[in-house]
Design an enzyme around this catalytic site. Sequence first.
Site, PDB file in Angstrom:
ATOM      1  N   HIS A   1      24.644  60.846  42.689  1.00 53.28           N
ATOM      2  CA  HIS A   1      25.831  60.150  42.175  1.00 53.28           C
ATOM      3  C   HIS A   1      25.486  59.601  40.788  1.00 53.28           C
ATOM      4  CE1 HIS A   1      29.760  58.441  42.779  1.00 53.28           C
ATOM      5  NE2 HIS A   1      29.385  57.195  42.946  1.00 53.28           N
TER       6      HIS A   1
ATOM      7  N   CYS B   1      49.499  32.640  45.093  1.00 52.47           N
ATOM      8  CA  CYS B   1      49.117  31.918  46.301  1.00 52.47           C
ATOM      9  C   CYS B   1      48.675  32.917  47.370  1.00 52.47           C
ATOM     10  CB  CYS B   1      50.290  31.090  46.820  1.00 52.47           C
ATOM     11  SG  CYS B   1      51.110  30.112  45.539  1.00 52.47           S
ATOM     12  N   MET B   2      48.373  32.418  48.554  1.00 54.21           N
ATOM     13  CA  MET B   2      47.883  33.309  49.599  1.00 54.21           C
ATOM     14  C   MET B   2      48.927  34.343  50.012  1.00 54.21           C
ATOM     15  SD  MET B   2      46.330  32.429  53.373  1.00 54.21           S
ATOM     16  CE  MET B   2      45.153  31.240  52.737  1.00 54.21           C
ATOM     17  N   ASP B   3      50.186  33.897  50.097  1.00 54.06           N
ATOM     18  CA  ASP B   3      51.230  34.756  50.652  1.00 54.06           C
ATOM     19  C   ASP B   3      52.344  35.080  49.674  1.00 54.06           C
ATOM     20  OD1 ASP B   3      50.046  34.221  53.313  1.00 54.06           O
ATOM     21  OD2 ASP B   3      50.865  32.215  52.937  1.00 54.06           O
TER      22      ASP B   3
ATOM     23  N   TYR C   1      50.992  26.106  42.566  1.00 56.31           N
ATOM     24  CA  TYR C   1      49.886  25.154  42.602  1.00 56.31           C
ATOM     25  C   TYR C   1      49.351  24.838  41.208  1.00 56.31           C
ATOM     26  CZ  TYR C   1      49.582  26.280  47.620  1.00 56.31           C
ATOM     27  OH  TYR C   1      49.846  26.462  48.941  1.00 56.31           O
TER      28      TYR C   1
ATOM     29  N   LYS D   1      37.343  57.508  51.607  1.00 53.11           N
ATOM     30  CA  LYS D   1      36.774  56.251  52.121  1.00 53.11           C
ATOM     31  C   LYS D   1      37.737  55.091  51.843  1.00 53.11           C
ATOM     32  CE  LYS D   1      34.300  55.547  47.764  1.00 53.11           C
ATOM     33  NZ  LYS D   1      32.984  55.650  47.076  1.00 53.11           N
TER      34      LYS D   1
ATOM     35  N   ARG E   1      33.233  65.721  44.160  1.00 53.04           N
ATOM     36  CA  ARG E   1      33.608  64.646  45.097  1.00 53.04           C
ATOM     37  C   ARG E   1      34.540  63.637  44.445  1.00 53.04           C
ATOM     38  NH1 ARG E   1      28.110  64.022  45.145  1.00 53.04           N
ATOM     39  NH2 ARG E   1      28.455  61.949  44.296  1.00 53.04           N
TER      40      ARG E   1
ATOM     41  N   ARG F   1      20.878  53.134  43.204  1.00 53.34           N
ATOM     42  CA  ARG F   1      21.582  52.624  44.374  1.00 53.34           C
ATOM     43  C   ARG F   1      21.019  53.399  45.567  1.00 53.34           C
ATOM     44  NH1 ARG F   1      28.135  52.927  44.502  1.00 53.34           N
ATOM     45  NH2 ARG F   1      27.687  54.940  45.467  1.00 53.34           N
TER      46      ARG F   1
HETATM   47  C1  LIG Z   1      33.271  56.634  46.022  1.00 55.26           C
HETATM   48  C2  LIG Z   1      32.374  57.763  45.768  1.00 55.26           C
HETATM   49  C3  LIG Z   1      32.836  58.931  45.145  1.00 55.26           C
HETATM   50  C4  LIG Z   1      34.210  59.024  44.500  1.00 55.26           C
HETATM   51  O1  LIG Z   1      34.166  58.292  43.305  1.00 55.26           O
HETATM   52  P1  LIG Z   1      35.408  58.298  42.272  1.00 55.26           P
HETATM   53  O2  LIG Z   1      34.882  57.589  41.101  1.00 55.26           O
HETATM   54  O3  LIG Z   1      36.518  57.569  42.948  1.00 55.26           O
HETATM   55  O4  LIG Z   1      35.739  59.721  42.025  1.00 55.26           O
HETATM   56  C5  LIG Z   1      31.987  60.016  45.063  1.00 55.26           C
HETATM   57  N1  LIG Z   1      30.722  59.943  45.566  1.00 55.26           N
HETATM   58  C6  LIG Z   1      30.235  58.820  46.128  1.00 55.26           C
HETATM   59  C7  LIG Z   1      28.838  58.780  46.620  1.00 55.26           C
HETATM   60  C8  LIG Z   1      31.028  57.696  46.241  1.00 55.26           C
HETATM   61  O5  LIG Z   1      30.526  56.574  46.788  1.00 55.26           O
END
Ligand SMILES: *Cc1c(COP(=O)(O)O)cnc(C)c1O
Length: 389
Positions: A158, A312-314, A260, A28, A214, A126
């Site tokens: 999770h 800064c921004m850039d 700045y 992701k 995962r 969550r």
């Molecule tokens: C992002 C995510 C992961 C991976 O998490 P890491 O801590 O980067 O291993 C696994 N499962 C879900 C649902 C996530 O949102």
Amino acid sequence: MIDLDAIRSNVGVLAAHAGAAQVMAVVKADAYGHGLVASAHAALAGGATWLGVAQATEALELRAAGITAPVLTWLYKPGEPLDALLVADVDVSVSSGAALLQVLDAVRATGRTARVHVKVDTGLGRSGVQPVELPALLDAAVAAQAEGALEVVGIWSHLAWADAPDHPTVLAQTGVFTDAVALAEQAGAHLEVRHLANAAATLTNPAMAFDLVRPGLAVYGLSPVPQLGGPERFGLVPAMRLEADLVLTKVVPAGHGVSYGHEYVTPAETVLGVVPLGYADGVPRHASGLGGRPGAPVQVGGRRLAVAGRVCMDQFVVDLGPGAAEAAGDVVVLFGTGADGEPTAEDWAAACGTISYEIVTRLGVRVPREYRGAPELLAAAGVGGGERG
Ligand SMILES: *Cc1c(COP(=O)(O)O)cnc(C)c1O
């Protein structure tokens, strides 16, 4: 610079930790800033058999690139049509009765059978169905399964405290998860994969691997448990190196304010270097050197220096020191593996009061991702070399 060989070998390390379980490489957020398609190919070459993404567009981009491995996506808006996902053979997560109806709409629209992973909130607070509501959701899902509309292929959850492996919630969530799996099996779900572990749990807690792990962050060679050890402790290699060429160096006198608000003032006549990366590129403004405190670390000509004054921004400025020999075009390393004494993404996270996840994922679109690695990985990524297209 993104090292695809590192991603491949990191996934091999994670697969070894996972034992008999399969590895879903989480790609992701543009593969945590490393480039979605190139990273996905490298992860698959390293032994991942699944890919995980948060959003539908990410899943469809993988399919458009010709990737046929199983893909799971888990975050979509109410009313967002899921038709394209089913047509592209992407597995979808379901966290509520409303989400199940959304999936069934897409089944009707496409004539496809959906592959569903029911997500249970085992304690993170969550996404996921509350355990008390799981039986009703399973009843509805299994009824749809009986009609051929979908297959409940996964139960998943999770962790809230995977980065603190001894935290009591880890054991508690595992217990709730095991109960949820049993419930789904009794209800008649056609489970292929039960999955709970992210990178931290994969590396620290083999008992939580179930059928599938995962990992995200560790795929890219960063430690999800920095307090327990850096990447090298786990045999991981950071895949991202962020560097830039100085666009300008110049001599300024003592007492010269820098950037700045003049948060940095030169203590003596010195050479300043201007680095063409700023917060619009993902260099956190929290990396600024403020009130005499040095900013985030950089490496120039083998020396460890720091951001001087405000980012800064850039662009930002580095005090290269009196008589410094650097000139425009010389390289400034923000972070890399650390093997040559350069700072790491973890060093940047510490300097900015955040986590390495944020340092790598926030890199902006103006920062070109350049790849190195085995020719077949570069070719699969469509970035040169190799024979496979
Ligand atoms: C992002 C995510 C992961 C991976 O998490 P890491 O801590 O980067 O291993 C696994 N499962 C879900 C649902 C996530 O949102």
